[in-house]
Scaffold this motif. Structure first.
Motif, PDB file in Angstrom:
ATOM      1  N   ALA A 284       1.782 -13.946   6.812  1.00  0.00           N
ATOM      2  CA  ALA A 284       2.876 -13.267   6.115  1.00  0.00           C
ATOM      3  C   ALA A 284       3.335 -14.118   4.938  1.00  0.00           C
ATOM      4  N   ARG A 285       3.964 -13.450   3.975  1.00  0.00           N
ATOM      5  CA  ARG A 285       4.461 -14.153   2.793  1.00  0.00           C
ATOM      6  C   ARG A 285       5.979 -14.047   2.721  1.00  0.00           C
ATOM      7  N   TYR A 286       6.574 -15.028   2.115  1.00  0.00           N
ATOM      8  CA  TYR A 286       8.000 -14.941   1.842  1.00  0.00           C
ATOM      9  C   TYR A 286       8.335 -15.799   0.630  1.00  0.00           C
TER      10      TYR A 286
ATOM     11  N   LEU B  94      10.045 -11.882   5.675  1.00  0.00           N
ATOM     12  CA  LEU B  94       8.595 -12.020   5.846  1.00  0.00           C
ATOM     13  C   LEU B  94       7.915 -10.682   5.615  1.00  0.00           C
ATOM     14  N   ILE B  95       6.809 -10.697   4.852  1.00  0.00           N
ATOM     15  CA  ILE B  95       6.029  -9.476   4.625  1.00  0.00           C
ATOM     16  C   ILE B  95       4.602  -9.735   5.099  1.00  0.00           C
ATOM     17  N   LEU B  96       4.135  -8.877   6.023  1.00  0.00           N
ATOM     18  CA  LEU B  96       2.824  -9.083   6.635  1.00  0.00           C
ATOM     19  C   LEU B  96       1.707  -8.863   5.633  1.00  0.00           C
ATOM     20  N   ASP B  97       0.733  -9.759   5.633  1.00  0.00           N
ATOM     21  CA  ASP B  97      -0.481  -9.595   4.827  1.00  0.00           C
ATOM     22  C   ASP B  97      -1.499  -8.783   5.601  1.00  0.00           C
TER      23      ASP B  97
ATOM     24  N   ALA C 122      -1.277  -3.624   3.539  1.00  0.00           N
ATOM     25  CA  ALA C 122      -0.022  -4.283   3.180  1.00  0.00           C
ATOM     26  C   ALA C 122       0.089  -4.366   1.660  1.00  0.00           C
TER      27      ALA C 122
ATOM     28  N   GLU D  37       2.988 -18.738   2.109  1.00  0.00           N
ATOM     29  CA  GLU D  37       2.235 -17.950   3.095  1.00  0.00           C
ATOM     30  C   GLU D  37       2.217 -18.725   4.402  1.00  0.00           C
TER      31      GLU D  37
ATOM     32  N   LEU E  24       8.414 -10.112  12.691  1.00  0.00           N
ATOM     33  CA  LEU E  24       7.459 -11.196  12.479  1.00  0.00           C
ATOM     34  C   LEU E  24       8.122 -12.523  12.807  1.00  0.00           C
TER      35      LEU E  24
END
Ligand code: SF4
Length: 281
Positions: free
Chosen positions: A11-13, A22-25, A29, A61, A75
């Motif tokens: 995930a990225r932030y 957090l955004i899931l890769d 996505a 990441e 997440l």
């Protein structure tokens, strides 16, 4: 062993943002949008005199874990302990897991240990333990009207009172446990106790006291022989009190609901009060 529904990903932030989301890769996505391109320079969180790069230096990441069956995807960074119950055998007592993995299961897992008054103990290698009532007690009661936890925290012999057909059965696990929590859901919905005594109806969670918590308990073939003996003893007692002269048939599930108050008290004392083994353990 981890829950089969536990998923892992990346995930990225943005570590410059006041709130880190957090955004899931992965497939489907978002591709990181402005943060993962030279467009990041237009972001108000980026200092304007920095050296231009291909993607924003504030974009991080990390590895994450999440429950693959929860309706709300949460997440959790790998380093976080929030999902510790998902990464150990404790997942067996998670409602989401139980709903999908054993929707109609009532059979006892083979590794459980039993007390003479019909509690089971699930002791993990980590020392984490769960305690509940066994299928024999659940069958005899058929239905439990109410549950009162007498001990909810600290090092005690876990104790509670079950209300069965208007009669209170005070019960205690014979050995001490460092109790961490009780299953508050069985308090609000006691049907869980008799519908799934080995899963959703668990009662106490806590840490094992080495040499004490499992002292004198039985398991495996020894437990199976004792359970069969108990069913025979129950059959004899019910026939003696309710059908003298009749020598066949097993008591129906929920037989406690058919008994008088006096017989119910006797039944409790003969099978579920604190007592020793009725057969050689
Ligand atoms: S929340 Fe429950 S079902 Fe989901 S991964 Fe954790 S233990 Fe498994």
């Amino acid at each position: 062993m981890a829950c089969p529904f536990l998923k892992e990903g990346r995930a990225r932030y943005c570590h410059a943002a006041p709130v880190q989301k957090l955004i899931l890769d992965g497939p489907g996505a978002a591709d990181g949008g402005r943060c993962a391109s030279a467009q990041y320079a237009q972001c108000e969180l980026v200092t304007k005199n920095g050296v231009q790069q291909d993607c924003c230096p504030h974009l991080e990441e990390i590895r994450v874990q999440y429950c693959g069956v929860s309706p709300v995807m949460k997440l959790v960074p790998f380093s976080d302990s929030q999902l510790s119950s998902c990464t150990s055998n404790t997942y067996r007592y998670c409602d989401s897991y139980l709903l999908l993995a054993r929707p109609h299961a009532t059979a006892a897992p083979a590794h459980l240990l039993y007390t003479p008054n019909h509690f089971w103990l699930d002791a993990e290698e980590s020392g984490m333990c769960h305690i509940g009532i066994d299928g024999f007690l659940a069958d005899v009661a058929g239905n439990v009207d109410g549950i009162t936890f007498v001990t909810a925290h600290g090092t005690h012999c876990p104790a509670l009172a079950l209300t069965v057909h208007g009669v209170e059965w005070p019960m205690s696990f014979p050995n001490p446990l460092m109790i961490q929590k009780v299953n508050s859901r069985v308090r609000s919905d006691p049907t869980r106790l008799t519908a799934d005594p080995y899963g959703a109806g668990w009662l106490f969670e806590g840490w094992e006291l080495p040499g004490r918590t499992r002292a004198g308990l039985v398991s495996g073939p020894q437990a199976a022989a004792w359970q069969a003996e108990e069913r025979g003893r129950l059959s004899d007692e019910i026939h003696e009190t309710h059908a003298p002269g009749c020598d066949g048939g097993s008591p129906v599930r929920g037989v406690a609901q058919l008994l008088s108050r006096q017989h119910l008290v006797c039944l409790f004392q003969h099978f579920f009060s604190n007592r020793g083994w009725t057969v050689e353990a």
